[in-house]
Design an enzyme around this catalytic site. Structure first.
Site, PDB file in Angstrom:
ATOM      1  N   LYS A 111       0.813  -1.223   0.000  1.00 40.32           N
ATOM      2  CA  LYS A 111       0.000   0.000   0.000  1.00 40.32           C
ATOM      3  C   LYS A 111       0.844   1.269   0.000  1.00 40.32           C
ATOM      4  O   LYS A 111       0.352   2.333  -0.352  1.00 40.32           O
ATOM      5  CB  LYS A 111      -0.988  -0.003   1.177  1.00 40.32           C
ATOM      6  CG  LYS A 111      -2.074  -1.070   1.014  1.00 40.32           C
ATOM      7  CD  LYS A 111      -3.301  -0.805   1.849  1.00 40.32           C
ATOM      8  CE  LYS A 111      -4.385  -1.824   1.528  1.00 40.32           C
ATOM      9  NZ  LYS A 111      -5.672  -1.534   2.113  1.00 40.32           N
ATOM     10  N   LYS A 192      -4.517 -10.089  -5.505  1.00 40.36           N
ATOM     11  CA  LYS A 192      -5.809 -10.345  -4.859  1.00 40.36           C
ATOM     12  C   LYS A 192      -6.858  -9.298  -5.265  1.00 40.36           C
ATOM     13  O   LYS A 192      -6.510  -8.160  -5.558  1.00 40.36           O
ATOM     14  CB  LYS A 192      -5.642 -10.403  -3.336  1.00 40.36           C
ATOM     15  CG  LYS A 192      -5.758  -9.075  -2.621  1.00 40.36           C
ATOM     16  CD  LYS A 192      -5.905  -9.284  -1.129  1.00 40.36           C
ATOM     17  CE  LYS A 192      -6.144  -7.954  -0.426  1.00 40.36           C
ATOM     18  NZ  LYS A 192      -7.520  -7.457  -0.503  1.00 40.36           N
ATOM     19  N   LYS A 195     -11.123  -4.170  -2.559  1.00 39.95           N
ATOM     20  CA  LYS A 195     -12.145  -3.138  -2.540  1.00 39.95           C
ATOM     21  C   LYS A 195     -11.641  -1.825  -3.105  1.00 39.95           C
ATOM     22  O   LYS A 195     -12.345  -1.102  -3.760  1.00 39.95           O
ATOM     23  CB  LYS A 195     -12.486  -2.884  -1.071  1.00 39.95           C
ATOM     24  CG  LYS A 195     -13.865  -3.190  -0.690  1.00 39.95           C
ATOM     25  CD  LYS A 195     -14.183  -2.680   0.693  1.00 39.95           C
ATOM     26  CE  LYS A 195     -13.739  -3.540   1.820  1.00 39.95           C
ATOM     27  NZ  LYS A 195     -12.608  -3.017   2.548  1.00 39.95           N
TER      28      LYS A 195
HETATM   29  P1  ATP Z   1      -8.750  -2.656   0.854  1.00 39.83           P
HETATM   30  O1  ATP Z   1      -8.266  -2.734  -0.559  1.00 39.83           O
HETATM   31  O2  ATP Z   1      -9.385  -1.344   1.202  1.00 39.83           O
HETATM   32  O3  ATP Z   1      -7.718  -3.100   1.871  1.00 39.83           O
HETATM   33  P2  ATP Z   1      -9.946  -5.261   1.008  1.00 39.83           P
HETATM   34  O4  ATP Z   1     -10.716  -5.806  -0.133  1.00 39.83           O
HETATM   35  O5  ATP Z   1      -8.578  -5.803   1.251  1.00 39.83           O
HETATM   36  O6  ATP Z   1      -9.966  -3.683   0.896  1.00 39.83           O
HETATM   37  P3  ATP Z   1     -10.487  -5.308   3.868  1.00 39.83           P
HETATM   38  O7  ATP Z   1     -11.557  -4.499   4.488  1.00 39.83           O
HETATM   39  O8  ATP Z   1      -9.077  -4.845   4.017  1.00 39.83           O
HETATM   40  O9  ATP Z   1     -10.848  -5.468   2.305  1.00 39.83           O
HETATM   41  O10 ATP Z   1     -10.587  -6.809   4.382  1.00 39.83           O
HETATM   42  C1  ATP Z   1     -11.802  -7.370   4.912  1.00 39.83           C
HETATM   43  C2  ATP Z   1     -11.655  -8.875   4.997  1.00 39.83           C
HETATM   44  O11 ATP Z   1     -11.691  -9.443   3.680  1.00 39.83           O
HETATM   45  C3  ATP Z   1     -10.331  -9.345   5.608  1.00 39.83           C
HETATM   46  O12 ATP Z   1     -10.592 -10.471   6.417  1.00 39.83           O
HETATM   47  C4  ATP Z   1      -9.505  -9.752   4.406  1.00 39.83           C
HETATM   48  O13 ATP Z   1      -8.529 -10.731   4.725  1.00 39.83           O
HETATM   49  C5  ATP Z   1     -10.580 -10.314   3.495  1.00 39.83           C
HETATM   50  N1  ATP Z   1     -10.181 -10.228   2.084  1.00 39.83           N
HETATM   51  C6  ATP Z   1      -9.773  -9.115   1.431  1.00 39.83           C
HETATM   52  N2  ATP Z   1      -9.530  -9.377   0.151  1.00 39.83           N
HETATM   53  C7  ATP Z   1      -9.793 -10.700  -0.041  1.00 39.83           C
HETATM   54  C8  ATP Z   1      -9.718 -11.569  -1.170  1.00 39.83           C
HETATM   55  N3  ATP Z   1      -9.322 -11.109  -2.346  1.00 39.83           N
HETATM   56  N4  ATP Z   1     -10.056 -12.861  -1.003  1.00 39.83           N
HETATM   57  C9  ATP Z   1     -10.464 -13.326   0.211  1.00 39.83           C
HETATM   58  N5  ATP Z   1     -10.539 -12.563   1.328  1.00 39.83           N
HETATM   59  C10 ATP Z   1     -10.213 -11.255   1.214  1.00 39.83           C
HETATM   60 MG    MG Z   2      -7.381  -4.999   2.788  1.00 44.78          MG
END
Ligand code: ATP
Ligand code: MG
Length: 328
Positions: A111, A192, A195
């Site tokens: 990040k 991965k 969001k």
């Molecule tokens: P950001 O990009 O803002 O970090 P994010 O998609 O990583 O968003 P988080 O809010 O950081 O989402 O994570 C929420 C939950 O979703 C955490 O438990 C994280 O491990 C899980 N998670 C995030 N991305 C994935 C993915 N691609 N596959 C499975 N689990 C995920």
């Molecule tokens: Mg995340």
């Protein structure tokens, strides 16, 4: 009963990855456990957020939590910034952390990449996450695979603290599902799904329309081999779609691979999209009924109150162990 804690950042609408990797398990774990789920807005501001957007995202995430099946009668649902103990214990956990171990975290490296002004909060994200978990004497933390490293650091910090100041914290375990823990980006299947990915075609959001889901899956990157088989190394795009299809349909990957022998990617993708739409539809319907209801504020008020009652006790025990404030 075992205690569960986890959170999601209100950085956007949760993705299919968030749901399959983490949030789906939040729901099933309600059976036989004491669950606490959080909207981690203080984590979200480790990168700049638009105040109007984040406010909307917090509200939408609360509705989505209920729509997927979090039951406020059984589980506590609250907003991190409404329980000040998180920031307070977060500070203490920063003081227990070493710069070297924080700089080694892959999420920090990912990040902060390409930024010439890196917010300090990006580095100190893991001690705040440790605080979130440790405040509730959590036994099990359902997360996706990307959070495993932060969980290990949480355990290290808790053990370090306990060894030095006495047994205050419970040492938590991660709960990472065997399939779905790392749903990949549709545009770059070696990365991965996230969001906050700027490329919206890379990500299926849980509230996407049927039309958008079909469009995104149809344009998902695959390969030139034209055969449907599971191989994460050689065929990351197809394997990711197989994982998604399997999780959304309840059919095993092996079963799907044999069913699609000799069939083309076009037909396969149409069916993957149909399975995703079918799984998300009832969630979206519940979400639409909840989003305007006053129930949300009531749930969040009650959640913050209950969470605070637990968290303040752990914070007090921590401060007393450290000898800060007045001892009583
Ligand atoms: P950001 O990009 O803002 O970090 P994010 O998609 O990583 O968003 P988080 O809010 O950081 O989402 O994570 C929420 C939950 O979703 C955490 O438990 C994280 O491990 C899980 N998670 C995030 N991305 C994935 C993915 N691609 N596959 C499975 N689990 C995920
Ligand atoms: Mg995340």
């Amino acid at each position: 009963m075992p205690k569960i804690f986890s959170g999601v950042q209100p950085t956007s609408i949760p993705t299919l990855g968030n749901y399959l990797g983490a949030m789906k398990n939040f729901v099933t774990l309600q059976e036989g456990n004491d669950c606490i789920y959080c909207i981690v807005d203080e984590h979200a501001i480790t990168l700049p957020q638009d105040p109007v957007e984040i406010q909307k995202n917090i509200h939408n995430l609360a509705a989505l939590y209920l729509a997927i099946g979090i039951d406020p009668k059984r589980s506590i649902l609250f907003i991190q910034s409404e329980v000040p103990c998180h920031a307070q214990l977060g500070w203490i956990m920063q003081c227990v952390s070493y710069m070297g171990e924080l700089e080694r975290m892959t999420q920090y490296k990912d990040k902060s990449q390409g930024k010439n002004a890196i917010p300090a909060g990006l580095l100190t994200y893991p001690p705040l996450m440790a605080a979130d978990i440790l405040l509730y004497h959590t036994d099990l933390v359902p997360v996706g695979a990307d959070q495993k490293q932060h969980l290990e650091l949480t355990r290290d910090l808790a053990e370090r603290f306990n060894n030095k100041y006495g047994e205050v914290f419970t040492i938590p375990e991660p709960y990472i599902p065997p399939v779905g823990a790392r749903i990949m980006s549709l545009a770059e299947p070696t990365k991965k799904m996230s969001k906050s990915d700027k490329n919206k075609k890379a990500t299926i959001f849980t509230l996407d329309s049927e039309k958008d889901i079909i469009k995104k899956i149809k344009s998902a990157i695959t390969d030139d081999e034209a055969s449907i088989r599971y191989d994460r190394e050689q065929k990351p795009g197809v394997s990711n779609l197989l994982d998604i299809y399997s999780l959304c349909s309840g059919r095993s990957v092996d079963d799907l691979v044999s069913a699609y022998q000799g069939k083309g990617y076009g037909e396969f993708k149409t069916d993957v999209a149909e399975a995703v739409v079918g799984m998300l539809k009832p969630i979206q319907e519940k979400y639409n009924n909840l989003i305007e209801s006053s129930e949300l504020d009531e749930v969040l008020d009650e959640g913050a109150e209950k969470a605070y009652a637990i968290a303040r006790k752990t914070l007090k025990d921590t401060e007393q162990a450290l000898g800060i404030g007045r001892i009583n």
